[in-house]
Design a protein around this motif. Structure first.
Motif, PDB file in Angstrom:
ATOM      1  N   VAL A 209       0.854  -1.179   0.000  1.00  0.00           N
ATOM      2  CA  VAL A 209       0.000   0.000   0.000  1.00  0.00           C
ATOM      3  C   VAL A 209       0.896   1.237   0.000  1.00  0.00           C
ATOM      4  CG1 VAL A 209      -1.806   1.264   1.222  1.00  0.00           C
ATOM      5  CG2 VAL A 209      -1.822  -1.232   1.243  1.00  0.00           C
TER       6      VAL A 209
ATOM      7  N   ARG B 220      -3.676  -4.794  -9.887  1.00  0.00           N
ATOM      8  CA  ARG B 220      -3.291  -6.210  -9.842  1.00  0.00           C
ATOM      9  C   ARG B 220      -2.828  -6.666 -11.225  1.00  0.00           C
ATOM     10  NH1 ARG B 220      -8.791  -8.203  -7.369  1.00  0.00           N
ATOM     11  NH2 ARG B 220      -9.263  -6.914  -9.121  1.00  0.00           N
TER      12      ARG B 220
ATOM     13  N   HIS C 259       0.136  -7.222  -6.633  1.00  0.00           N
ATOM     14  CA  HIS C 259      -1.078  -6.625  -6.083  1.00  0.00           C
ATOM     15  C   HIS C 259      -0.636  -5.484  -5.181  1.00  0.00           C
ATOM     16  CE1 HIS C 259      -5.240  -7.085  -3.995  1.00  0.00           C
ATOM     17  NE2 HIS C 259      -5.114  -5.969  -4.669  1.00  0.00           N
TER      18      HIS C 259
ATOM     19  N   ASP D 178      -6.620   0.203  -6.791  1.00  0.00           N
ATOM     20  CA  ASP D 178      -6.233  -1.185  -6.553  1.00  0.00           C
ATOM     21  C   ASP D 178      -5.685  -1.712  -7.881  1.00  0.00           C
ATOM     22  OD1 ASP D 178      -6.599  -3.567  -4.567  1.00  0.00           O
ATOM     23  OD2 ASP D 178      -7.189  -4.320  -6.531  1.00  0.00           O
TER      24      ASP D 178
ATOM     25  N   ASN E 219      -8.747   5.780  -4.121  1.00  0.00           N
ATOM     26  CA  ASN E 219      -8.126   4.484  -3.845  1.00  0.00           C
ATOM     27  C   ASN E 219      -7.961   3.750  -5.168  1.00  0.00           C
ATOM     28  OD1 ASN E 219     -10.487   4.999  -1.662  1.00  0.00           O
ATOM     29  ND2 ASN E 219      -8.566   4.467  -0.681  1.00  0.00           N
TER      30      ASN E 219
ATOM     31  N   GLN F 194      -1.798  -1.188  -3.853  1.00  0.00           N
ATOM     32  CA  GLN F 194      -2.814  -0.136  -3.774  1.00  0.00           C
ATOM     33  C   GLN F 194      -2.132   1.187  -3.495  1.00  0.00           C
ATOM     34  OE1 GLN F 194      -5.387  -1.467  -0.612  1.00  0.00           O
ATOM     35  NE2 GLN F 194      -6.563  -2.777  -1.974  1.00  0.00           N
TER      36      GLN F 194
END
Length: 157
Positions: free
Chosen positions: A23, A153, A47, A151, A149, A49
């Motif tokens: 993150v 991947r 992955h 995300d 936000n 964020q």
């Protein structure tokens, strides 16, 4: 110090399912991390964020996060329009550059609008260095603040 030499800072978070994700607190370090992972060939199973205030919000607040208006959120049509433009014209373009795939197009696009948030979904299957993988990007803004936000991947195919 040149931007490319900056070592990205992040927090490792373990989800309830046991997955570890990174993150980031700002967009620059997030994009630098993606670029570094691509250069290191570690790009097909990531992955991470990032939670950040969009540049247009910071500009309106004269680069002072404390001066961001409470009305800058998913209930504000102007904010949503500007955020969508920022995502399409800057964020996705910068991610494609970081992946070294400037011609990649996100053919899978959708928008999920709920009372408390709006989420844009982007996905595309691609190939780099003979590795096939899928890039999935979800961008969410909420009803209670201007934070965005993202995300990100990548999944090997």
């Amino acid at each position: 110090m040149p931007k490319k030499d900056k070592k990205p800072t992040f927090t490792n978070v373990t989800t309830k399912s046991g997955e570890t994700l990174k993150v980031f607190d700002d967009l620059d370090t997030f994009e630098t991390f993606i670029k570094n992972e691509t250069e290191d060939d570690d790009f097909s199973d990531l992955h991470c964020q990032v939670n950040y205030l969009p540049p247009f919000v910071l500009h309106q607040a004269h680069d002072d996060p404390d001066k961001v208006k409470d009305t800058e959120n998913s209930h504000n049509k102007k904010f949503v329009r500007h955020l969508h433009q920022h995502v399409e014209k800057h964020l996705l373009k910068d991610l494609k550059q970081a992946l070294n795939l400037p011609d990649m197009k996100f053919h899978e696009k959708s928008k999920d609008e709920q009372f408390d948030k709006i989420t844009w979904h982007y996905a595309e299957e691609t190939e780099y260095h003979d590795k096939k993988f899928k890039v999935i990007v979800e961008v969410t803004c909420h009803h209670d603040d201007a934070l965005v936000n993202v995300d990100y991947r990548t999944v090997p195919l």
